[in-house]
Write a protein that holds these residues in place. Structure first.
Motif, PDB file in Angstrom:
ATOM      1  N   ALA A 156       0.832  -1.210   0.000  1.00  0.00           N
ATOM      2  CA  ALA A 156       0.000   0.000   0.000  1.00  0.00           C
ATOM      3  C   ALA A 156       0.868   1.263   0.000  1.00  0.00           C
ATOM      4  N   TYR A 157       1.935   1.248   0.765  1.00  0.00           N
ATOM      5  CA  TYR A 157       2.803   2.432   0.867  1.00  0.00           C
ATOM      6  C   TYR A 157       3.511   2.723  -0.450  1.00  0.00           C
ATOM      7  N   HIS A 158       3.947   1.687  -1.120  1.00  0.00           N
ATOM      8  CA  HIS A 158       4.666   1.879  -2.376  1.00  0.00           C
ATOM      9  C   HIS A 158       3.753   1.786  -3.587  1.00  0.00           C
ATOM     10  N   ALA A 159       2.471   1.529  -3.360  1.00  0.00           N
ATOM     11  CA  ALA A 159       1.458   1.473  -4.409  1.00  0.00           C
ATOM     12  C   ALA A 159       1.844   0.514  -5.522  1.00  0.00           C
ATOM     13  N   TRP A 160       2.389  -0.635  -5.133  1.00  0.00           N
ATOM     14  CA  TRP A 160       2.700  -1.653  -6.133  1.00  0.00           C
ATOM     15  C   TRP A 160       1.395  -2.227  -6.624  1.00  0.00           C
ATOM     16  N   SER A 161       1.172  -2.136  -7.892  1.00  0.00           N
ATOM     17  CA  SER A 161      -0.095  -2.610  -8.428  1.00  0.00           C
ATOM     18  C   SER A 161      -0.002  -4.004  -9.024  1.00  0.00           C
ATOM     19  N   GLY A 162       1.211  -4.479  -9.280  1.00  0.00           N
ATOM     20  CA  GLY A 162       1.365  -5.768  -9.921  1.00  0.00           C
ATOM     21  C   GLY A 162       1.331  -5.653 -11.433  1.00  0.00           C
ATOM     22  N   VAL A 163       0.993  -4.474 -11.943  1.00  0.00           N
ATOM     23  CA  VAL A 163       0.979  -4.252 -13.388  1.00  0.00           C
ATOM     24  C   VAL A 163       2.377  -3.885 -13.822  1.00  0.00           C
ATOM     25  N   GLN A 164       2.898  -4.599 -14.800  1.00  0.00           N
ATOM     26  CA  GLN A 164       4.245  -4.324 -15.276  1.00  0.00           C
ATOM     27  C   GLN A 164       4.193  -3.885 -16.733  1.00  0.00           C
ATOM     28  N   ASN A 165       5.125  -3.049 -17.074  1.00  0.00           N
ATOM     29  CA  ASN A 165       5.308  -2.719 -18.480  1.00  0.00           C
ATOM     30  C   ASN A 165       6.743  -3.066 -18.840  1.00  0.00           C
TER      31      ASN A 165
END
Length: 191
Positions: free
Chosen positions: A177-186
């Motif tokens: 949540a703090y780093h807002a990792w969404s799991g979406v990669q480009n």
């Protein structure tokens, strides 16, 4: 409002069910909650009437309190500071602590390095009291930003903090949540 088979936490009773304004907590309740800042869990008489967590008989007989009471005690202290003088409710169901602290981090209201250091210290604390001690300063800053978060989730996190496996899961959730990792990669971020 009851949640499932348990009694609602104090701050959950303040959430409006009809979309109208939240029920403001009485000043004496918030003052009692702030006593938790310097008192030991279960040993602040002004909080006894506010507790929703229950103690187990075997602990009560020997003068101890449950993990749930410890967690609720620390959440009371933080909520009492956070809600003080606020016209909006500082409990926001579903808003992760890490998300709230990230918003503080990106607001420019405080040193990013300082926020990183304090949140890291909270996440790496090994006891609920240690987490509470580190979060105290962040809650002051969140208050000045008028940034709420989910106090019910905080109680659940603190309740299981003494269990290393649970603590690791909580840390991962806070970090995500703090780093807002969404799991979406480009292509640029894929490793």
């Amino acid at each position: 409002m009851a949640v499932g088979s348990r009694r609602a936490w104090y701050w959950e009773d303040l959430v409006p069910e009809d979309g109208k304004a939240f029920r403001r907590p009485p000043g004496e309740d918030l003052a009692a909650m702030r006593l938790a800042l310097n008192g030991k869990p279960g040993a602040v008489p002004a909080l006894w009437r506010l507790h929703r967590a229950r103690n187990r008989d075997e602990l009560a007989r020997i003068g101890l309190v449950s993990d749930a009471i410890v967690a609720e005690h620390y959440a009371f202290g933080l909520f009492g500071v956070h809600q003080q003088s606020r016209s909006q409710l500082m409990h926001a169901p579903g808003v992760e602590l890490g998300t709230a602290v990230r918003r503080l981090h990106t607001s420019g209201a405080a040193s990013k390095d300082g926020i990183d250091a304090v949140f890291t210290a909270a996440a790496t604390a090994t006891t609920p009291a240690g987490v509470f001690g580190r979060l105290r300063g962040l809650v002051d800053q969140l208050n000045s930003l008028k940034q709420p978060f989910d106090y019910t989730q905080l109680v659940m996190d603190l309740r299981f903090w003494d269990r290393p496996e649970q603590r690791t899961r909580i840390r991962v959730r806070w970090g995500n949540a703090y780093h807002a990792w969404s799991g979406v990669q480009n292509e640029e971020t894929a490793v």
